[in-house]
Design an enzyme around this catalytic site. Structure first.
Site, PDB file in Angstrom:
ATOM      1  N   PHE A 183       0.931  -1.198   0.094  1.00 20.72           N
ATOM      2  CA  PHE A 183       0.107   0.237   0.000  1.00 20.72           C
ATOM      3  C   PHE A 183       0.851   1.197   0.050  1.00 20.72           C
ATOM      4  CE2 PHE A 183       0.829  -0.967   4.382  1.00 20.72           C
ATOM      5  CZ  PHE A 183       1.174   0.484   5.110  1.00 20.72           C
ATOM      6  N   CYS A 184       0.184   2.305  -0.495  1.00 21.96           N
ATOM      7  CA  CYS A 184       0.796   3.780  -0.275  1.00 21.96           C
ATOM      8  C   CYS A 184       0.022   4.834  -0.005  1.00 21.96           C
ATOM      9  CB  CYS A 184       1.869   3.820  -1.544  1.00 21.96           C
ATOM     10  SG  CYS A 184       0.569   3.816  -3.049  1.00 21.96           S
ATOM     11  N   THR A 185       0.418   6.140  -0.365  1.00 24.04           N
ATOM     12  CA  THR A 185      -0.736   7.030  -0.001  1.00 24.04           C
ATOM     13  C   THR A 185      -1.770   7.038  -1.119  1.00 24.04           C
ATOM     14  OG1 THR A 185       1.415   8.203   0.534  1.00 24.04           O
ATOM     15  CG2 THR A 185      -1.185   9.586   0.258  1.00 24.04           C
ATOM     16  N   ILE A 212      -4.057   4.622   0.820  1.00 27.95           N
ATOM     17  CA  ILE A 212      -4.375   5.032   2.115  1.00 27.95           C
ATOM     18  C   ILE A 212      -5.495   5.970   2.319  1.00 27.95           C
ATOM     19  CG2 ILE A 212      -3.605   6.074   4.388  1.00 27.95           C
ATOM     20  CD1 ILE A 212      -0.929   5.127   3.352  1.00 27.95           C
TER      21      ILE A 212
END
Length: 310
Positions: A183-185, A212
């Site tokens: 996952f990332c922003t 996120i």
């Protein structure tokens, strides 16, 4: 995939990206810049052979018009867009930049548009990352992870996304036989990360659709496995559940996000130093930062708003 929450604050913020083949991306720069500047939109858009990426802010009408404009460009329909809002304009200017990559990994042999991992919707994310055979990897940089991440996630402690391939190579044994969830922003880095991990021969590779930001928008706090706040690359610094503006502040000397406990550290001096940079800076550096901070405060006192370097 686009989500459209009702804006509760006057400025709409759109984080967008799409991996797509753009053979003539250079020609898009001037028209995009003119379109944005003509409508009061500020932020940054990146263009490369592999697609488009960026975060921009403006009025609800201006942002809607921009998304429609980009979607009409050949090859750019189907943008991934996450919307949030801000009480004031979170950017100082508008920039459209030409890049080798829209998110820099430094591996030119992968194509996320063709070989990315499996999308996981926010509503299904908790179940995946709670499985004992799943390894959860935060593909963001260490300074972002420092103020929040998912419960049990692995932090590669990278200073830049370029370091991620080397980290994976060094930890391949830990990934063998497991589901790999990343996952990332906003979804772009983890999408590219999945393409890289799949290129190494791993099959059970997943990433959080919308990142996120979409998770915090859709998943209620009482059901969430997110801990802390999510760093964002604008003057809001961070957001939390419901995408409301968070409590983190930014060190104006080193640009590291700061938690409440770090703000009361004896090493914190607004605009001058923080626990992350105090020992790495000289007295001359701190004096220079202090003078800049004085100029910022003077400009604010005169009613000019935030100094451009603040």
């Amino acid at each position: 995939m686009t989500t459209l929450p009702a804006p509760s604050q006057p400025v709409r913020v759109a984080a967008l990206y799409l991996f797509a083949r753009l053979d003539a991306f250079e020609a898009l720069r001037a028209p995009l810049a003119a379109f944005c500047c003509g409508r009061g939109i500020k932020g940054t858009l990146l263009l490369a052979h592999e697609g488009i990426n960026g975060t921009v802010a403006g009025s609800e009408e201006a942002i809607a018009a921009l998304i429609e404009y980009i979607e009409a460009i050949h090859g750019l329909s189907g943008l991934e867009v996450k919307y949030s809002s801000a009480a004031a304009m979170p950017f100082h200017r508008m920039k459209v930049r030409l890049k080798r990559e829209i998110v820099t990994m430094g591996v030119e042999t992968i194509d996320p548009a063709k070989s990315a991992g499996t999308y996981v919707e926010p509503g299904d994310w908790n179940a995946l990352i709670s499985q004992p055979d799943t390894i959860v990897i935060d593909t963001r940089n260490a300074y972002e992870v420092s103020i929040g991440t998912f419960k049990g996630a692995v932090d590669p402690a990278t200073a830049s996304f370029r370091e991620f391939p080397a980290w994976v190579e060094a930890h391949r044994a830990a990934l063998e036989g497991r589901k790999v969830a990343m996952f990332c922003t906003g979804g772009i880095r983890c999408e590219k990360a999945t393409a890289y991990v799949k290129s190494l021969g791993f099959d059970d590779v997943f990433h959080l659709r919308g990142g996120i930001l979409k998770y915090l928008e859709e998943i209620p706090a009482e059901q969430s496995l997110w801990e802390g706040e999510c760093f964002v690359f604008d003057e809001r610094v961070s957001v939390s559940h419901g995408l409301v503006e968070g409590d983190a502040e930014l060190c104006r000397a080193c640009r590291h996000p700061l938690t409440e406990s770090e703000l009361v550290s004896p090493k914190y001096d607004a605009g001058v130093s923080c626990p992350h940079c105090f020992d790495a800076r000289s007295d001359e550096d701190r004096e220079r930062y202090a003078e800049r901070q004085r100029q910022v405060e003077l400009a604010q006192a005169r009613g000019r708003g935030p100094h451009i370097g603040s």
